[in-house]
Design a protein around this motif. Structure first.
Motif, short mmCIF file in Angstrom:
data_model
loop_
_atom_site.label_atom_id
_atom_site.label_comp_id
_atom_site.label_asym_id
_atom_site.label_seq_id
_atom_site.Cartn_x
_atom_site.Cartn_y
_atom_site.Cartn_z
N PRO A 37 0.81 -1.22 0.00
CA PRO A 37 0.00 0.00 0.00
C PRO A 37 0.84 1.27 0.00
CG PRO A 37 -0.80 -1.53 1.65
CD PRO A 37 0.49 -2.08 1.14
N PHE A 38 1.97 1.24 0.69
CA PHE A 38 2.83 2.42 0.75
C PHE A 38 3.55 2.64 -0.57
CE2 PHE A 38 2.53 0.73 5.08
CZ PHE A 38 1.84 1.78 5.66
N LEU A 39 4.00 1.56 -1.19
CA LEU A 39 4.68 1.68 -2.47
C LEU A 39 3.72 2.16 -3.54
CD1 LEU A 39 6.90 -1.52 -2.38
CD2 LEU A 39 7.55 0.84 -1.85
N ALA A 40 2.48 1.71 -3.47
CA ALA A 40 1.48 2.17 -4.42
C ALA A 40 1.27 3.68 -4.26
CB ALA A 40 0.18 1.41 -4.24
N ARG A 41 1.28 4.17 -3.04
CA ARG A 41 1.12 5.60 -2.80
C ARG A 41 2.30 6.38 -3.37
NH1 ARG A 41 -0.02 6.25 3.42
NH2 ARG A 41 -0.09 8.44 2.85
N VAL A 42 3.49 5.84 -3.19
CA VAL A 42 4.69 6.50 -3.72
C VAL A 42 4.64 6.52 -5.24
CG1 VAL A 42 7.20 6.32 -3.93
CG2 VAL A 42 6.12 5.97 -1.72
N ASP A 43 4.24 5.40 -5.84
CA ASP A 43 4.14 5.33 -7.29
C ASP A 43 3.13 6.35 -7.81
OD1 ASP A 43 4.70 4.15 -9.87
OD2 ASP A 43 2.71 3.23 -9.73
N ALA A 44 1.99 6.45 -7.17
CA ALA A 44 0.97 7.41 -7.59
C ALA A 44 1.49 8.84 -7.45
CB ALA A 44 -0.30 7.22 -6.77
N ALA A 45 2.21 9.12 -6.37
CA ALA A 45 2.76 10.47 -6.16
C ALA A 45 3.79 10.79 -7.23
CB ALA A 45 3.37 10.58 -4.77
N LEU A 46 4.63 9.83 -7.56
CA LEU A 46 5.64 10.04 -8.60
C LEU A 46 4.98 10.31 -9.95
CD1 LEU A 46 8.59 10.13 -9.45
CD2 LEU A 46 8.51 7.66 -9.76
N ARG A 47 3.91 9.60 -10.23
CA ARG A 47 3.18 9.86 -11.48
C ARG A 47 2.62 11.27 -11.51
NH1 ARG A 47 -0.23 4.25 -12.23
NH2 ARG A 47 1.58 2.90 -12.12
N ARG A 48 2.09 11.74 -10.35
CA ARG A 48 1.56 13.11 -10.31
C ARG A 48 2.67 14.12 -10.55
NH1 ARG A 48 -1.40 10.83 -6.16
NH2 ARG A 48 -0.12 11.75 -4.54
N VAL A 49 3.84 13.86 -10.00
CA VAL A 49 4.98 14.77 -10.20
C VAL A 49 5.38 14.78 -11.67
CG1 VAL A 49 7.43 15.14 -9.69
CG2 VAL A 49 5.84 14.61 -7.84
N MET A 50 5.50 13.60 -12.25
CA MET A 50 5.99 13.49 -13.63
C MET A 50 4.95 13.92 -14.67
SD MET A 50 9.08 12.49 -13.22
CE MET A 50 9.57 12.00 -14.83
N SER A 56 7.46 18.03 -6.07
CA SER A 56 7.87 16.85 -5.30
C SER A 56 7.59 17.04 -3.81
CB SER A 56 9.34 16.53 -5.54
OG SER A 56 10.15 17.64 -5.22
N GLU A 57 7.69 18.28 -3.32
CA GLU A 57 7.39 18.54 -1.92
C GLU A 57 5.91 18.28 -1.61
OE1 GLU A 57 8.98 20.76 -3.88
OE2 GLU A 57 11.01 20.66 -3.06
N GLN A 58 5.05 18.72 -2.52
CA GLN A 58 3.62 18.51 -2.32
C GLN A 58 3.29 17.02 -2.39
OE1 GLN A 58 1.18 20.44 -5.24
NE2 GLN A 58 -0.69 20.26 -4.03
N ALA A 59 3.89 16.33 -3.31
CA ALA A 59 3.66 14.88 -3.41
C ALA A 59 4.16 14.18 -2.17
CB ALA A 59 4.36 14.33 -4.67
N ALA A 60 5.30 14.59 -1.64
CA ALA A 60 5.84 13.98 -0.42
C ALA A 60 4.90 14.18 0.76
CB ALA A 60 7.22 14.54 -0.12
N GLN A 61 4.30 15.37 0.85
CA GLN A 61 3.36 15.63 1.93
C GLN A 61 2.12 14.73 1.81
OE1 GLN A 61 2.55 19.81 1.63
NE2 GLN A 61 4.40 20.40 2.73
N GLN A 62 1.72 14.44 0.61
CA GLN A 62 0.54 13.63 0.39
C GLN A 62 0.77 12.16 0.76
OE1 GLN A 62 -0.34 14.37 -3.71
NE2 GLN A 62 -1.25 16.37 -3.31
N ILE A 63 2.02 11.70 0.69
CA ILE A 63 2.27 10.30 1.00
C ILE A 63 2.89 10.09 2.37
CG2 ILE A 63 2.51 9.63 -1.41
CD1 ILE A 63 5.54 9.58 -0.98
N ALA A 64 3.12 11.19 3.09
CA ALA A 64 3.75 11.09 4.41
C ALA A 64 2.84 10.30 5.36
CB ALA A 64 4.03 12.46 4.97
N LEU A 65 3.46 9.48 6.17
CA LEU A 65 2.72 8.71 7.16
C LEU A 65 2.34 9.65 8.31
CD1 LEU A 65 4.84 5.46 7.32
CD2 LEU A 65 2.67 5.81 6.17
N PRO A 66 1.18 9.43 8.92
CA PRO A 66 0.80 10.26 10.06
C PRO A 66 1.74 10.02 11.24
CG PRO A 66 -0.84 8.55 9.64
CD PRO A 66 0.19 8.44 8.58
#
Length: 67
Positions: A37-50, A56-66
């Protein structure tokens, strides 16, 4: 002969190595399943960046763990 005795003595060691390797592969599989589940979140964030120009900062905030 001596060679047969050496081969027989090594068989349990080889079997225990295979058992250890099989156990390690099962543990690795469970780890990858747990991380999926975490890797899928990272992959989705990377796609949004690309593809969408999200920073990348905004994407990192979106996938950060609470915390």
């Amino acid at each position: 002969s001596l060679q047969r005795m050496i081969v027989r003595a090594r068989r349990p060691l080889q079997a225990s190595r295979r058992t250890l390797a099989a156990g390690a592969m099962r543990a690795l599989g469970r780890l990858l399943d747990a991380l999926d589940p975490f890797l899928a979140r990272v992959d989705a964030a990377l796609r949004r960046v690309m593809l969408e120009g999200v920073s990348s900062e905004q994407a990192a905030q979106q996938i950060a763990l609470p915390v």
